[in-house]
Write an enzyme that holds these catalytic residues in place. Sequence first.
Site, mmCIF file in Angstrom:
data_model
loop_
_atom_site.group_PDB
_atom_site.id
_atom_site.type_symbol
_atom_site.label_atom_id
_atom_site.label_comp_id
_atom_site.label_asym_id
_atom_site.label_seq_id
_atom_site.Cartn_x
_atom_site.Cartn_y
_atom_site.Cartn_z
ATOM 1 N N LYS A 45 33.209 45.758 40.300
ATOM 2 C CA LYS A 45 34.611 46.435 39.664
ATOM 3 C C LYS A 45 34.347 47.498 38.700
ATOM 4 O O LYS A 45 34.998 48.495 38.823
ATOM 5 C CB LYS A 45 35.740 45.479 39.021
ATOM 6 C CG LYS A 45 34.963 44.769 37.885
ATOM 7 C CD LYS A 45 35.849 43.755 37.419
ATOM 8 C CE LYS A 45 35.452 42.906 36.074
ATOM 9 N NZ LYS A 45 35.139 43.885 35.158
ATOM 10 N N THR A 46 33.122 47.472 37.737
ATOM 11 C CA THR A 46 33.017 48.424 36.876
ATOM 12 C C THR A 46 32.400 49.737 37.721
ATOM 13 O O THR A 46 33.106 50.890 37.013
ATOM 14 C CB THR A 46 32.137 48.044 35.796
ATOM 15 O OG1 THR A 46 32.536 46.697 35.180
ATOM 16 C CG2 THR A 46 31.700 48.998 34.781
ATOM 17 N N ASP A 228 40.964 47.366 33.244
ATOM 18 C CA ASP A 228 39.942 46.518 33.724
ATOM 19 C C ASP A 228 40.407 45.128 33.281
ATOM 20 O O ASP A 228 41.234 44.776 32.170
ATOM 21 C CB ASP A 228 38.548 46.765 33.202
ATOM 22 C CG ASP A 228 37.486 45.946 33.922
ATOM 23 O OD1 ASP A 228 37.608 45.462 34.726
ATOM 24 O OD2 ASP A 228 36.337 45.837 33.353
ATOM 25 N N GLU A 229 39.837 44.075 33.850
ATOM 26 C CA GLU A 229 40.130 42.563 33.563
ATOM 27 C C GLU A 229 41.625 42.543 33.444
ATOM 28 O O GLU A 229 42.166 41.726 32.393
ATOM 29 C CB GLU A 229 39.480 42.195 32.262
ATOM 30 C CG GLU A 229 38.050 42.313 32.390
ATOM 31 C CD GLU A 229 37.106 41.251 33.199
ATOM 32 O OE1 GLU A 229 37.913 40.553 33.960
ATOM 33 O OE2 GLU A 229 36.099 41.425 33.354
ATOM 34 N N GLN A 259 39.662 34.446 37.938
ATOM 35 C CA GLN A 259 39.089 34.346 36.506
ATOM 36 C C GLN A 259 39.801 34.578 35.514
ATOM 37 O O GLN A 259 39.499 34.953 34.575
ATOM 38 C CB GLN A 259 37.981 35.550 36.624
ATOM 39 C CG GLN A 259 36.944 35.363 37.724
ATOM 40 C CD GLN A 259 35.679 36.412 37.597
ATOM 41 O OE1 GLN A 259 35.037 36.328 36.863
ATOM 42 N NE2 GLN A 259 35.903 37.485 38.528
ATOM 43 N N ARG A 612 28.359 32.799 37.531
ATOM 44 C CA ARG A 612 27.359 33.423 36.697
ATOM 45 C C ARG A 612 26.146 33.428 37.326
ATOM 46 O O ARG A 612 25.085 34.383 36.870
ATOM 47 C CB ARG A 612 27.405 32.642 35.379
ATOM 48 C CG ARG A 612 28.936 32.737 34.423
ATOM 49 C CD ARG A 612 29.451 34.030 34.308
ATOM 50 N NE ARG A 612 30.273 34.186 35.554
ATOM 51 C CZ ARG A 612 30.906 35.290 35.975
ATOM 52 N NH1 ARG A 612 30.656 36.542 35.399
ATOM 53 N NH2 ARG A 612 31.857 35.400 36.845
#
Length: 675
Positions: A45-46, A228-229, A259, A612
């Site tokens: 996504k970044t 973002d997020e 998330q 993770r």
Amino acid sequence: MPIPPARRQRWRPRLSSLELNAAQWEAVRHVHGPLLVLAGAGSGKTRVITQKIVHLIEEQQVAAGHIAAVTFTNKAAREMKARIAQRLEGRAGRGLLVSTFHRLGLTILRRELPRLGYGPAFSVIDSGDSLALLRGLLREANGPADLAEAIQARISRFKNDGILAEEARAEDQIGALAAALYPEYERALHACNAVDLDDLILLPTRILGSDGEARGHWQERIRYLLVDEYQDSNGAQYRLLQVLLEQRQNLTAVGDDDQSIYSWRGANVDNLQRLATDFPDLRVIKLEQNYRSTGRILRAANAVIGQNAHLFEKRLWSELGEGERIQVHACADESEEAEQIANAILRDRFQRDGEYRDYAILYRSNHQSRPLEAALRAARIPYQVSGGISFFERAEIKDFLAYCRLLHNPDDDPALLRAVNTPRRGIGSQSLEVLGQHARSHGQSLFASIFAEDLELPSRGRLALETFANWVNEKGDALQRGAELMPLLQEIPEEIGYWQYLVDEGDERSAKRRWENLQELLGWMGRLLAQEDGPQDLGELLQRLMLYNMLEREEDDDRDVVRLSTLHAAKGLEFPQVFLAGVEEELLPHRNSETPEQIAEERRLFYVGMTRARFRLHLSFCKRRKRYGETLNPEPSRFLAEIPSDLLDWQGGAAAEPEEASDAFARLRAILEEE
């Protein structure tokens, strides 16, 4: 003797190509109108956000000054800005705003806060100073001081929900007390010419909602907004987005409802639903290809999170191969669990000729770290615990910053109360109480009351206060006359006799360590001021440092150590191998999680922990566990039963043959019943 082949099996590097897949390109090229990018864990996504900003500037000829990108940590904002700078040539990115939500709010307030009657030299206070203000107000009202933290949390919730002081209502006891104290708290902040962390979102929204000139300026300034997020946003942040996007709806919201794990600090996963309702033309693009984890880890994570209800369905997949099965370890108690993890790290690191930084140990609650740390120390494994004491919470740092805050804003009462007797100046608590009563009765700050003719203090106490205030004024006047900032700040510790104060407070060894911390802070301040986009004055410098303090505790070092972290603190990180400890009922899900919504969030937290891991994932639970002096017999977490058993490698006596999930869970229970 040749090295065995296994020792040469280093972890494969993660893919880092600038190439985008079809879904990512689709998100990048969507320029006009609202867009929701549902970005699964590890889906790049970044990369999409940074590439889209480059696309807007280079291909769409959008001036960088009309673009704002918002994320939730300073570290993420810095990394995003660095990536964009690498892609853009020359000064094409000049004026681009990449920041946290709170930094965006602060940027707006630096221009607009005087519209609410504040002076330009305002302070941003941290939660400790906010709590001190509330305790003082409770003492004046003969209220329950022991409820100050609960009242602070409720006022924070009011602000995060966009509720102003005059609008606050609640029926429960804590809520009613908070609603009654909220207006007094706001008046106290205003008298100090200060705002708290929640005000950095609430007040810009209030100003832009009521003032057409301010609203027009910022809507023209920010024509393209990328968030973002997004799943971590709260109600106040959503309203700020709404007002900024009122004219142009060029929003790119990137997030993952799977998330969303921060409801306890105000995050509202329903903001995804609100997007679909408030922006009828919303386009949704899913990023489902995972570039981080192996197939088995992803299938297990998909199976777990699939138990939750979803507004938008998605399913992660990977081209990194099947990978190894997930190991499940049944342990007698937390000591055996910790020793088993330490031994596994030693063994695997030797076999692979690897590094300690390849391993992370994750857990639900901070108290779980103690036996883990003991086992790592016994095995001589270097480690780092995320979320330790913040550099900015050290007493010497808070002392020095209190002086700096006073030079910037003499009306900052919490700063004055900390600095006025550090080091001691013979100003007693009785003198400060009289000063406080005078300030409150006249609706002004403590500093303003020091020189009042009707302040009834003995001559000695009054002289000490006036001497201190005159020193503050002299320093402040020097800055106003254009004195160079860093030399002036560097003089302060010597002028106030801070070294001797540190020696008197402890021993010379601790004094030296604290003095070195202070010099580190001064060095950091100097480096910030020297940056091309660094702060322009003391006020902006302090506000940036305050946001570092309040928003996160960052560990940026790249030491070769095992990382110990809570699941909440591990979000956004990745490791070749992850050990997830304490996968038990009442730990994960947490014993305070009772409602279906709370269980769903705990499941998302487990999902975050699983994703993770890149190549290996270990899950462990205990037959017995000590908690607060009591020995408990926990059951395995219900989330283990949600993982297809053919993806698991049972340890500790369980069968390794594939079986149905319900049978697997029954076997886990049977393990605990063995003597």
